[in-house]
Design a protein around this motif. Structure first.
Motif, short mmCIF file in Angstrom:
data_model
loop_
_atom_site.label_atom_id
_atom_site.label_comp_id
_atom_site.label_asym_id
_atom_site.label_seq_id
_atom_site.Cartn_x
_atom_site.Cartn_y
_atom_site.Cartn_z
N VAL A 111 0.80 -1.12 0.06
CA VAL A 111 -0.24 -0.03 0.12
C VAL A 111 0.90 1.19 -0.05
O VAL A 111 0.64 2.37 -0.63
N GLY A 112 1.94 1.17 0.85
CA GLY A 112 2.90 2.40 1.03
C GLY A 112 3.45 2.87 -0.29
O GLY A 112 3.63 3.80 -0.89
N ARG A 113 3.78 1.49 -1.20
CA ARG A 113 4.48 1.67 -2.45
C ARG A 113 3.40 2.32 -3.54
O ARG A 113 3.79 3.09 -4.48
N ARG A 114 2.09 1.83 -3.27
CA ARG A 114 1.11 2.53 -4.43
C ARG A 114 0.81 3.96 -4.08
O ARG A 114 0.40 4.62 -5.01
N VAL A 115 0.65 4.41 -2.69
CA VAL A 115 0.53 5.75 -2.57
C VAL A 115 1.88 6.41 -3.01
O VAL A 115 1.66 7.48 -3.40
N ASP A 116 3.13 5.90 -3.04
CA ASP A 116 4.06 6.50 -3.22
C ASP A 116 3.98 6.96 -4.71
O ASP A 116 4.51 7.97 -5.35
N LEU A 117 3.66 5.93 -5.53
CA LEU A 117 3.52 6.02 -7.10
C LEU A 117 2.27 7.24 -7.36
O LEU A 117 2.68 7.95 -8.39
N ALA A 118 1.17 6.98 -6.66
CA ALA A 118 0.13 8.01 -6.87
C ALA A 118 0.49 9.12 -6.51
O ALA A 118 0.47 10.35 -7.32
N ARG A 119 1.40 9.50 -5.31
CA ARG A 119 1.97 10.77 -5.03
C ARG A 119 2.79 11.17 -6.00
O ARG A 119 2.66 12.52 -6.74
N ARG A 120 3.47 10.68 -6.94
CA ARG A 120 4.43 11.05 -7.82
C ARG A 120 3.78 11.39 -9.17
O ARG A 120 4.00 12.33 -9.67
N LEU A 121 2.77 10.53 -9.47
CA LEU A 121 1.38 11.20 -10.68
C LEU A 121 0.83 12.41 -10.32
O LEU A 121 0.81 13.28 -11.29
N ILE A 122 0.68 12.59 -9.08
CA ILE A 122 -0.20 13.87 -8.56
C ILE A 122 0.81 14.92 -8.61
O ILE A 122 0.49 16.13 -9.46
N LEU A 123 2.19 14.90 -8.12
CA LEU A 123 3.12 15.84 -8.46
C LEU A 123 3.34 16.17 -10.01
O LEU A 123 3.68 17.22 -10.35
N GLU A 124 3.17 15.07 -10.98
CA GLU A 124 3.11 15.40 -12.32
C GLU A 124 2.07 16.12 -13.02
O GLU A 124 2.05 16.33 -14.13
N GLY A 125 0.94 16.31 -12.08
CA GLY A 125 -0.27 16.90 -12.76
C GLY A 125 -1.23 16.18 -12.88
O GLY A 125 -2.25 16.57 -13.44
N ARG A 126 -1.35 14.96 -12.55
CA ARG A 126 -2.38 14.08 -13.02
C ARG A 126 -3.49 14.10 -11.79
O ARG A 126 -3.33 14.58 -10.74
N ALA A 127 -4.83 13.91 -12.06
CA ALA A 127 -5.81 14.11 -11.21
C ALA A 127 -5.77 12.85 -10.31
O ALA A 127 -5.23 11.74 -10.67
N PRO A 128 -6.37 13.32 -9.05
CA PRO A 128 -6.05 12.15 -8.17
C PRO A 128 -6.80 10.60 -8.61
O PRO A 128 -6.59 9.73 -8.36
N ALA A 129 -8.11 10.89 -9.42
CA ALA A 129 -8.99 9.78 -9.80
C ALA A 129 -8.05 8.99 -10.67
O ALA A 129 -7.99 7.66 -10.85
N HIS A 130 -7.28 9.51 -11.54
CA HIS A 130 -6.25 8.92 -12.61
C HIS A 130 -5.25 8.20 -11.68
O HIS A 130 -4.75 7.13 -12.16
N ALA A 131 -4.60 9.03 -10.89
CA ALA A 131 -3.58 8.55 -10.27
C ALA A 131 -4.06 7.02 -9.33
O ALA A 131 -3.30 6.22 -9.38
N ALA A 132 -5.23 7.10 -8.70
CA ALA A 132 -5.82 5.93 -8.07
C ALA A 132 -5.87 4.77 -9.08
O ALA A 132 -5.64 3.78 -8.77
N ALA A 133 -6.39 4.96 -10.34
CA ALA A 133 -6.66 4.11 -11.21
C ALA A 133 -5.42 3.20 -11.58
O ALA A 133 -5.27 2.11 -11.85
N VAL A 134 -4.42 3.98 -11.83
CA VAL A 134 -3.18 3.57 -12.34
C VAL A 134 -2.14 3.22 -11.47
O VAL A 134 -1.10 2.61 -11.64
N SER A 135 -2.29 3.34 -10.20
CA SER A 135 -1.74 2.95 -9.04
C SER A 135 -1.91 1.76 -8.39
O SER A 135 -1.20 1.30 -7.62
#
Length: 279
Positions: free
Chosen positions: A213-237
């Motif tokens: 779970v921590g690794r997935r949160v870290d991946l979602a966090r990087r995607l959000i920093l790149e400007g991705r929407a949280p919904a998109h970050a959730a789906a691809v993480s």
């Protein structure tokens, strides 16, 4: 049974668990019957009296009860407010059927650690997207039950296989998004699932599902920093949905991903208002 509105039935899709059953019994008394599964019972309020193997037993709200497959039993609430119970029906192969006789003789365990682990397992089963957590918690519960039935509960040492925890970590890192079922990881690494969970937890200070779970949160966090929407970050993480991401993201970082995304935008570098003016 009365009180149908207080009953929840779940087929969780987790190997080893046939059914989850939560209910509030007020007047109903179960006649003698059997199950093909192991019946793992905890009580949230009230008490119950039951017959098993021609002996009378009682279960309290602090205890854990394990009724073996194929052995007739009944059950009657013994308090005016009835009985609130949570039941896991474990597949017969989840616990060695050679231990059925031990369970008939000693079906109740006054073990706070075991009860807490069963409670945590119920919570994981009812949270969408938390399959890895449910699998590892099931293994911890099953191992503790086997120890009770074999009379080996205690601080017995289990030697670590050097590098086993690191190999599981590498496997989780390689499959962060899609995940890997604990049983598959155990087959791949040639280790018992409970031993694998225990070794990983000792090595890294957290169970495998929490690491994933921590690794997935870290991946979602990087995607959000790149400007991705949280919904998109959730789906691809690898999260079940945005609510699943929100819960774990907030638990780890202290704020939900939407707030994190807005904070990122507010802190983004911008041109100075006079940047186009000549010095």
């Amino acid at each position: 049974m009365d009180g149908h509105a207080d009953t929840v039935v779940l087929r969780p899709g987790i190997d080893g668990i046939a059914e989850v059953f939560h209910t509030h019994l007020r007047q109903h008394a179960y006649p003698m019957h059997t199950h093909r599964s192991w019946t793992l019972l905890i009580i949230d309020s009230g008490t119950v009296r039951y017959d098993l193997g021609r002996h009378e037993h009682g279960a309290l709200d602090r205890t854990v009860t394990l009724l073996p497959p194929g052995v007739p039993h009944n059950g009657t609430p013994t308090t005016a407010q009835g009985l609130r119970k949570r039941v896991l029906y474990l597949e017969p192969e989840q616990i060695d059927t050679g231990l059925v006789g031990r369970a008939v003789d000693h079906p109740m365990f006054d073990d706070p650690l075991l009860r807490h682990r069963v409670h945590q397992l119920h919570g994981a089963l009812f949270r969408q997207g938390d399959r890895p957590e449910a699998e590892s918690r099931l293994e911890l519960v099953s191992e503790r039950l086997r120890q009770h039935l074999r009379g080996t509960v205690g601080p017995a040492a289990h030697p670590d296989d050097p590098g086993l925890a690191e190999r599981l970590r590498d496997l989780l890192d390689a499959r962060t998004v899609e995940g890997v079922p604990l049983a598959e990881a155990a087959r791949t690494l040639h280790a018992h699932p409970a031993h694998l969970t225990r070794v990983f937890t000792r090595r890294f200070g957290m169970p495998p599902h929490q690491y994933l779970v921590g690794r997935r949160v870290d991946l979602a966090r990087r995607l959000i920093l790149e400007g991705r929407a949280p919904a998109h970050a959730a789906a691809v993480s690898g999260f079940y949905d945005q609510a699943h991401l929100n819960r774990h993201f907030t638990r780890i970082l202290g704020l939900p991903p939407g707030h994190y995304a807005r904070a990122r935008r507010m802190g983004a570098p911008s041109r100075l208002s006079g940047a186009s003016e000549r010095p």
